[in-house]
Design a protein around this motif. Sequence first.
Motif, short mmCIF file in Angstrom:
data_model
loop_
_atom_site.label_atom_id
_atom_site.label_comp_id
_atom_site.label_asym_id
_atom_site.label_seq_id
_atom_site.Cartn_x
_atom_site.Cartn_y
_atom_site.Cartn_z
N PHE A 79 0.84 -1.19 0.00
CA PHE A 79 0.00 0.00 0.00
C PHE A 79 0.87 1.24 0.00
CE2 PHE A 79 -3.13 -2.99 1.44
CZ PHE A 79 -4.35 -2.48 1.02
N ASP A 80 0.58 2.15 -0.91
CA ASP A 80 1.18 3.47 -0.92
C ASP A 80 0.04 4.44 -0.62
OD1 ASP A 80 3.24 5.30 -1.12
OD2 ASP A 80 3.05 5.52 -3.29
N LEU A 81 0.20 5.26 0.39
CA LEU A 81 -0.85 6.16 0.84
C LEU A 81 -0.67 7.54 0.26
CD1 LEU A 81 -0.75 5.06 4.59
CD2 LEU A 81 -2.19 4.14 2.76
N LYS A 82 -1.73 8.07 -0.33
CA LYS A 82 -1.70 9.40 -0.95
C LYS A 82 -2.88 10.21 -0.43
CE LYS A 82 1.87 8.44 -3.37
NZ LYS A 82 3.14 9.00 -2.93
N ILE A 83 -2.63 11.45 -0.05
CA ILE A 83 -3.70 12.28 0.51
C ILE A 83 -4.35 13.16 -0.56
CG2 ILE A 83 -2.81 12.28 2.85
CD1 ILE A 83 -1.68 15.10 2.26
N GLY A 84 -3.90 13.06 -1.78
CA GLY A 84 -4.44 13.89 -2.85
C GLY A 84 -4.90 13.05 -4.03
N LYS A 85 -4.95 13.69 -5.18
CA LYS A 85 -5.38 13.05 -6.43
C LYS A 85 -4.24 12.21 -6.99
CE LYS A 85 -7.66 14.25 -10.76
NZ LYS A 85 -8.20 15.36 -11.55
N LEU A 86 -4.56 11.07 -7.53
CA LEU A 86 -3.59 10.14 -8.11
C LEU A 86 -2.85 10.78 -9.28
CD1 LEU A 86 -2.67 7.07 -8.15
CD2 LEU A 86 -4.32 6.84 -10.01
N THR A 87 -1.53 10.55 -9.36
CA THR A 87 -0.73 11.04 -10.48
C THR A 87 -0.02 9.86 -11.15
OG1 THR A 87 1.31 11.35 -9.22
CG2 THR A 87 -0.27 13.19 -9.23
#
Length: 171
Positions: free
Chosen positions: A92-100
Amino acid sequence: MKKLAQKGQIIEKPTDVLKSHYVLEFLDLKEDNRYSESDLETGIINKLEHFMLELGKGFLFEGRQRRFTFEGDSFFVDLVFYNRLLRCFVLFDLKIGKLTHQDIGQMQMYVNYYDRKVKLEEENPTIGIILCKEENKTVIEFTLPENNNTIFAKEYKAILPSKEELKKQIG
């Protein structure tokens, strides 16, 4: 239908255990507050049992911030699980914004590393999940190969959606 009733959900491929999105309301992260990826990760670790229940069947926790280094550069996988039903690592890679597209490239590197250096020969290919605040279906479509079975972007909600939002999703 009878087979499903007797045996339960049959797991044949990675998408059989992955949800379309995850609700992380138990983390108590407020939508109006700014929080970091570190806050998200710490919240998950502090409420790991709840997170694993949200993930579904077969998940075993292996570690957080798993480091690997090559050519002097260190990289860290946010969360590492193993799914005993799929017989593979799930990163799992956690991102707090929109996927890039950079997020997808980073996860591809993590998955490649685990497949080549960590997993055993008899285990299935590693799965990478980018847990993000907002998916970007076009970026996913043009960044990943059409026959992709290993990298997935999944949205999370910090709070349960309102009735109106649920109607929009269903409708």
